[in-house]
Design a protein around this motif. Structure first.
Motif, PDB file in Angstrom:
ATOM      1  N   ILE A 527       0.815  -1.208   0.000  1.00  0.00           N
ATOM      2  CA  ILE A 527       0.000   0.000   0.000  1.00  0.00           C
ATOM      3  C   ILE A 527       0.857   1.270   0.000  1.00  0.00           C
ATOM      4  CG2 ILE A 527      -2.110  -0.977   0.984  1.00  0.00           C
ATOM      5  CD1 ILE A 527       0.075   0.848   3.321  1.00  0.00           C
ATOM      6  N   GLY A 528       2.160   1.086   0.063  1.00  0.00           N
ATOM      7  CA  GLY A 528       3.006   2.270   0.011  1.00  0.00           C
ATOM      8  C   GLY A 528       4.467   1.899  -0.143  1.00  0.00           C
ATOM      9  N   HIS A 529       5.251   2.845  -0.596  1.00  0.00           N
ATOM     10  CA  HIS A 529       6.696   2.593  -0.694  1.00  0.00           C
ATOM     11  C   HIS A 529       7.453   3.901  -0.819  1.00  0.00           C
ATOM     12  CE1 HIS A 529       6.832   3.305  -5.110  1.00  0.00           C
ATOM     13  NE2 HIS A 529       5.643   2.740  -5.116  1.00  0.00           N
ATOM     14  N   LEU A 530       8.712   3.810  -0.590  1.00  0.00           N
ATOM     15  CA  LEU A 530       9.608   4.939  -0.794  1.00  0.00           C
ATOM     16  C   LEU A 530       9.656   5.200  -2.299  1.00  0.00           C
ATOM     17  CD1 LEU A 530      11.350   6.437   1.291  1.00  0.00           C
ATOM     18  CD2 LEU A 530      13.244   4.933   0.676  1.00  0.00           C
ATOM     19  N   GLN A 531       9.812   6.450  -2.708  1.00  0.00           N
ATOM     20  CA  GLN A 531       9.800   6.740  -4.139  1.00  0.00           C
ATOM     21  C   GLN A 531      10.961   6.030  -4.843  1.00  0.00           C
ATOM     22  OE1 GLN A 531      11.243  11.176  -3.373  1.00  0.00           O
ATOM     23  NE2 GLN A 531      11.029  10.790  -5.562  1.00  0.00           N
ATOM     24  N   TYR A 584      15.996   1.062 -10.860  1.00  0.00           N
ATOM     25  CA  TYR A 584      15.273   1.924  -9.936  1.00  0.00           C
ATOM     26  C   TYR A 584      14.946   1.177  -8.651  1.00  0.00           C
ATOM     27  CZ  TYR A 584      15.262   5.826 -12.967  1.00  0.00           C
ATOM     28  OH  TYR A 584      15.693   6.886 -13.706  1.00  0.00           O
ATOM     29  N   THR A 585      15.072   1.897  -7.544  1.00  0.00           N
ATOM     30  CA  THR A 585      14.889   1.226  -6.262  1.00  0.00           C
ATOM     31  C   THR A 585      14.077   2.060  -5.282  1.00  0.00           C
ATOM     32  OG1 THR A 585      16.013   0.103  -4.440  1.00  0.00           O
ATOM     33  CG2 THR A 585      17.041   2.105  -5.238  1.00  0.00           C
ATOM     34  N   SER A 586      13.324   1.364  -4.448  1.00  0.00           N
ATOM     35  CA  SER A 586      12.606   2.026  -3.341  1.00  0.00           C
ATOM     36  C   SER A 586      13.273   1.638  -2.014  1.00  0.00           C
ATOM     37  CB  SER A 586      11.139   1.600  -3.345  1.00  0.00           C
ATOM     38  OG  SER A 586      11.036   0.187  -3.293  1.00  0.00           O
ATOM     39  N   SER A 587      14.546   1.272  -2.069  1.00  0.00           N
ATOM     40  CA  SER A 587      15.239   0.741  -0.894  1.00  0.00           C
ATOM     41  C   SER A 587      15.493   1.785   0.200  1.00  0.00           C
ATOM     42  CB  SER A 587      16.581   0.151  -1.333  1.00  0.00           C
ATOM     43  OG  SER A 587      17.407  -0.063  -0.216  1.00  0.00           O
ATOM     44  N   MET A 588      15.115   1.436   1.418  1.00  0.00           N
ATOM     45  CA  MET A 588      15.416   2.303   2.559  1.00  0.00           C
ATOM     46  C   MET A 588      16.909   2.274   2.870  1.00  0.00           C
ATOM     47  SD  MET A 588      14.296   4.435   4.734  1.00  0.00           S
ATOM     48  CE  MET A 588      12.540   4.287   4.754  1.00  0.00           C
ATOM     49  N   GLY A 589      17.518   1.115   2.672  1.00  0.00           N
ATOM     50  CA  GLY A 589      18.961   1.006   2.903  1.00  0.00           C
ATOM     51  C   GLY A 589      19.736   2.003   2.055  1.00  0.00           C
ATOM     52  N   ARG A 590      19.298   2.164   0.803  1.00  0.00           N
ATOM     53  CA  ARG A 590      19.997   3.087  -0.100  1.00  0.00           C
ATOM     54  C   ARG A 590      19.784   4.536   0.333  1.00  0.00           C
ATOM     55  NH1 ARG A 590      20.929  -1.460  -1.309  1.00  0.00           N
ATOM     56  NH2 ARG A 590      22.170  -1.009   0.541  1.00  0.00           N
ATOM     57  N   LEU A 591      18.630   4.845   0.910  1.00  0.00           N
ATOM     58  CA  LEU A 591      18.397   6.215   1.376  1.00  0.00           C
ATOM     59  C   LEU A 591      19.360   6.541   2.525  1.00  0.00           C
ATOM     60  CD1 LEU A 591      16.675   8.775   1.027  1.00  0.00           C
ATOM     61  CD2 LEU A 591      15.127   7.873   2.774  1.00  0.00           C
ATOM     62  N   TYR A 629       8.822  16.003   4.424  1.00  0.00           N
ATOM     63  CA  TYR A 629       8.727  14.887   3.480  1.00  0.00           C
ATOM     64  C   TYR A 629       7.371  14.981   2.818  1.00  0.00           C
ATOM     65  CZ  TYR A 629       5.908  13.164   7.321  1.00  0.00           C
ATOM     66  OH  TYR A 629       4.954  13.078   8.313  1.00  0.00           O
ATOM     67  N   GLY A 630       7.140  14.185   1.797  1.00  0.00           N
ATOM     68  CA  GLY A 630       5.820  14.149   1.173  1.00  0.00           C
ATOM     69  C   GLY A 630       5.272  12.739   1.136  1.00  0.00           C
ATOM     70  N   ILE A 631       3.933  12.632   1.161  1.00  0.00           N
ATOM     71  CA  ILE A 631       3.294  11.332   0.949  1.00  0.00           C
ATOM     72  C   ILE A 631       2.164  11.549  -0.049  1.00  0.00           C
ATOM     73  CG2 ILE A 631       2.001   9.401   1.955  1.00  0.00           C
ATOM     74  CD1 ILE A 631       3.303   9.906   4.617  1.00  0.00           C
ATOM     75  N   ILE A 639       6.293   7.772  -0.675  1.00  0.00           N
ATOM     76  CA  ILE A 639       6.968   8.708   0.225  1.00  0.00           C
ATOM     77  C   ILE A 639       8.031   9.451  -0.560  1.00  0.00           C
ATOM     78  CG2 ILE A 639       8.493   8.874   2.232  1.00  0.00           C
ATOM     79  CD1 ILE A 639       6.885   6.393   3.264  1.00  0.00           C
ATOM     80  N   GLN A 640       7.929  10.779  -0.528  1.00  0.00           N
ATOM     81  CA  GLN A 640       8.846  11.596  -1.320  1.00  0.00           C
ATOM     82  C   GLN A 640       9.864  12.278  -0.412  1.00  0.00           C
ATOM     83  OE1 GLN A 640       5.517  13.685  -2.873  1.00  0.00           O
ATOM     84  NE2 GLN A 640       5.804  12.804  -4.917  1.00  0.00           N
ATOM     85  N   VAL A 641      11.104  12.173  -0.813  1.00  0.00           N
ATOM     86  CA  VAL A 641      12.162  12.635   0.087  1.00  0.00           C
ATOM     87  C   VAL A 641      12.972  13.799  -0.465  1.00  0.00           C
ATOM     88  CG1 VAL A 641      12.390  10.472   1.354  1.00  0.00           C
ATOM     89  CG2 VAL A 641      13.694  10.794  -0.751  1.00  0.00           C
ATOM     90  N   SER A 642      12.491  14.461  -1.527  1.00  0.00           N
ATOM     91  CA  SER A 642      13.315  15.562  -2.048  1.00  0.00           C
ATOM     92  C   SER A 642      13.420  16.697  -1.027  1.00  0.00           C
ATOM     93  CB  SER A 642      12.785  16.055  -3.392  1.00  0.00           C
ATOM     94  OG  SER A 642      11.420  16.353  -3.290  1.00  0.00           O
TER      95      SER A 642
END
Ligand code: ZN
Ligand code: ZN
Ligand code: FE
Length: 745
Positions: A527-531, A584-591, A629-631, A639-642
């Protein structure tokens, strides 16, 4: 005169259970017998009704420390007119026995080992019904000496006497032996030359004292040891093991622990338990060389758990004891293999002639406030105790992921998780994997009807699964994480799964790792993910966080970070613009990697998650507030992290300390997670959450999120029997593979 048959299941073989039964039966004047079966222990008792009732109470209340009773079934039986009470030989029957894990040396044995009058004075293989090797010496079940690597040692008359005497604390201790009849330690040079047989341990201690690096055979394999207070030795070991910064474990006696680390009562209890795991403890300023865990506030500490460890520590009180392997290969188990695999690392090895049937690494964990022991690696001391499944499954083999691989063989409600196998990327590990699968099938008498694997087509585990006969099913990596946490906590209702991870193959072909699910054991919906953000050079960029930071800043902030050479920066930009060699990745580890590199904390890594760990380690305590942040609104929410990254960059420019920025970044992750979870709860009423994924090995983040979510009236489930990292995947695969799981992207 009544007669009862009692069947018991649990960890009851190899822990002094039959002798214990024998003693209580005698004390209550009961007649009959006890024997091991392949499914547990079977007892028949005849006698006074009251005494039988008392017998059943006592066997539960006074069971040996290392035993664990899972099930007792009592039924009436025919009067046989037994003459006395006997320990009978094992009977072969169907069902699976539970094999005891290896157990750390007990206090009684230590006492004898230090007593000059005792016949086992300084004997490095001392053990009894309450302690010693079990899992690591077993070749088959049920557990009897003939089915262990002790079979090649003929007991002397004194040992045989103890073994058969009910009053003795070694009554039926299968690995019982002494210096006359047991195994021996020998010291070798790496060229294979035998250096010493009579004083092998004392000589080894002297070598260590003099700064040498020595391989030492213990219970589950070889360790590589050196003096932890000798910085030259530690640095040399690091250079030779090609392990520049990853923390090394220390072994020391209990009395020394508090002089090198802080220790609370929970940590102390775990450290001293028969499992004797490596505990991550808060470091103190001490004699321990800084190179042991550079820049890290924790030390990995374990207590000695075999007699030889105690003898070595007499001369060198703080030992580095790191797994005897090169990088990701499995731990070395045979002396003959030391020269071949570890020859570049050590010049000597301390060997013994009792074979290690099953190798097993040390288990690792830490104390998580309010939740108990949090596992990082589940191996020695736990393996092969099954973990309960929340539902009954058909005979299943789940082959696990690629990193930190474990597999799980399961049937009905029991999941037998393998020891830590390692990263499935070399032949040695692959061979270890195959060997253990065969052993597990034999021991636990499970013939898999279903094979479950990861969705990643290139994982070796997936390829192995494809070669196996029978039906197969692929399960998405983060679904396996989520279901694993649900299953371990026996959560049968719906929950929100928050999976923060490094890498996993997604259902849309992208790399997932910052995922929000809603679901239960049977269905899960993302239902959701990191961009999605670009990884230039694909997964190879994981080793170079500066590339990730450069790419994310370029895409999100239209900014050029000067973290590397102009040529490299151009190459990264070109890759992204031309969509060439980019995933392309939605990985939290990479953030986390991105932020770590942006702050100049870690640019390149030498072990998995190093950048994130370093970022965690500098986070200032007690910091409030978070970045924007944005959702997005539509599902799956993104979830937008710019704004987050832009705020971080401007604070960095203003000279705000890295520690403060790191803390606020952690707060931001907790804030958007809670925000998204609240929206889901408002819509669905679901108020349980599960946290899983390697990123939750970050203690700062895990504690913070547990606190925030609990305060917001969520019921929080975390892993306790399994690690957050990929060590939990195979268990989750078993459940998901059996529930016809359909994850909806
Ligand atoms: Zn003992
Ligand atoms: Zn003996
Ligand atoms: Fe994972």
């Amino acid at each position: 005169m009544p007669s009862k048959k009692i069947r018991i299941k649990g960890i009851i073989q190899g822990v002094g259970f039959r002798p214990f039964i024998y003693r209580i039966a005698h004390s209550l004047h009961l007649k009959g017998f006890v024997r091991n079966t392949t499914s547990g222990v079977e007892i028949e008792v005849e006698g006074n009704q009251r005494n039988i009732a008392q017998f059943i109470t006592m066997l539960q209340r006074k069971a040996p420390a290392a035993a664990r009773i899972d099930e007792i079934k009592v039924s009436g039986s025919k009067i046989e007119g037994h003459k006395g009470f006997a320990i009978r030989d094992s009977s072969e029957s169907t069902g699976s026995t539970q094999i005891s894990p290896d157990i750390a040396t007990c206090r009684d044995c230590l006492h004898e080992m230090h007593d000059p009058e005792d016949r086992r004075y300084r004997f490095p293989f001392i053990n009894c019904t309450n302690c010693g090797p079990r899992y690591s010496i077993i070749s088959d079940t049920p557990y009897d000496r003939a089915r262990t690597s002790m079979r090649s040692f003929q007991m002397c008359s004194a040992c045989a006497q103890e073994f058969s005497s009910a009053q003795d604390r070694r009554f039926h201790a299968q690995p019982d032996c002494c210096s006359l009849c047991g195994p021996t330690y020998t010291l070798h040079s790496i060229t294979g030359r035998m250096i010493d047989t009579h004083h092998a341990i004392t000589k080894t201690a002297s070598l260590l004292k003099n700064g040498k690096i020595v391989a030492i055979k213990g219970i589950g394999g070889f360790h590589i040891a050196c003096d932890a207070t000798n910085c030259r030795a530690v640095t040399r070991l690091r250079r030779l093991k090609k392990r520049p910064t990853k923390p090394l474990a220390i072994m020391t006696q209990h009395r020394n622990v508090t002089s090198i680390a802080h220790l609370n009562e929970h940590e102390d209890r775990m450290l001293k338990s028969p499992i004797a795991p490596i505990m991550l403890l808060k470091k103190r300023r001490s004699r321990i060389c800084n190179a042991v865990s550079p820049g890290n506030p924790f030390l990995g500490i374990m207590l000695p758990y075999t007699p030889v460890h105690y003898l070595l520590l007499e001369k060198v009180p703080y030992l580095i004891m790191t797994s005897g392997n090169i990088q990701d290969e499995p731990i070395v188990q045979q002396g003959e293999r030391v020269a071949k695999r570890l020859g570049t690392l050590v010049s000597f090895y301390l060997d013994h002639d009792r074979a290690i049937e099953n190798r097993c690494d040390d288990s690792v964990g830490y104390y998580l406030p309010g939740k108990g022991f949090s596992m990082i690696r589940r191996s020695r001391g736990y393996v092969p105790i099954p973990v309960e499944l929340p539902l009954s499954v058909k005979p299943t083999l789940a082959v696990g992921p690629y990193l930190k691989n474990t597999f799980t063989l399961a049937d009905k409600h029991e999941a037998y998780i393998s020891p830590h196998i390692g990263d499935l990327d070399n032949l040695e590990t692959l061979q270890f994997f195959r060997e253990m699968v065969e052993k597990y099938k034999k021991w636990f008498r499970i013939d898999p009807q279903l094979i479950v694997h990861d969705l990643h087509p290139d994982y070796l585990s997936t390829k192995i699964a494809r070669e196996m006969p029978g039906p197969k099913v692929g399960i998405q990596h983060h679904v396996a994480h989520f279901v694993s946490c649900l299953g371990e906590n026996i959560v049968t209702g719906k929950a929100i799964g928050i999976i923060f991870d490094g890498t996993g193959f997604g259902l849309d072909g992208k790399i997932w790792g910052g995922e929000f699910f809603v679901g239960d054991l049977r269905t899960q919906q993302r239902i959701g993910h990191l961009q999605y953000l670009p990884l230039p050079g694909g997964e190879a960029s994981i080793k170079k966080p500066f590339r990730i930071a450069t790419a994310y800043a370029h895409v999100l902030l239209q900014k050029t970070l000067r973290l590397s050479t102009n040529r490299e920066i151009h190459a990264i930009k070109r890759m992204i613009e031309q969509e060439r060699n980019v995933v392309y990745t939605s990985s939290m580890g990479r953030l986390f990697d991105c932020v770590s590199a942006m702050l100049g904390v870690t640019m390149e890594i030498t072990f998995e998650a190093e950048a994130a760990i370093n970022l965690e380690n500098i986070a200032a305590p007690g910091v409030k507030g978070h970045y924007p942040y944005g959702i997005t609104d539509a599902e799956p929410r993104v979830i937008q992290v710019s704004d987050t990254l832009s705020a971080i960059m401007s604070e960095k420019k203003r000279g705000i300390s890295k520690g403060l920025i790191s803390a606020k970044f952690h707060n931001t992750v907790a804030a958007f997670s809670l925000d998204l979870a609240r929206r889901v709860r408002d819509e669905t009423g679901i108020s349980q959450v599960c946290f899983s994924g390697g990123v939750f090995q970050n203690r700062y983040l895990l504690n913070l999120m547990i606190k925030r979510f609990t305060n917001a009236d969520f019921m929080v489930h975390v892993h306790r029997q399994l690690p957050n990292n990929d060590g939990c995947i195979s268990y989750g695969q078993v459940i998901a593979g059996n529930t016809d799981t359909k994850a909806i992207p």
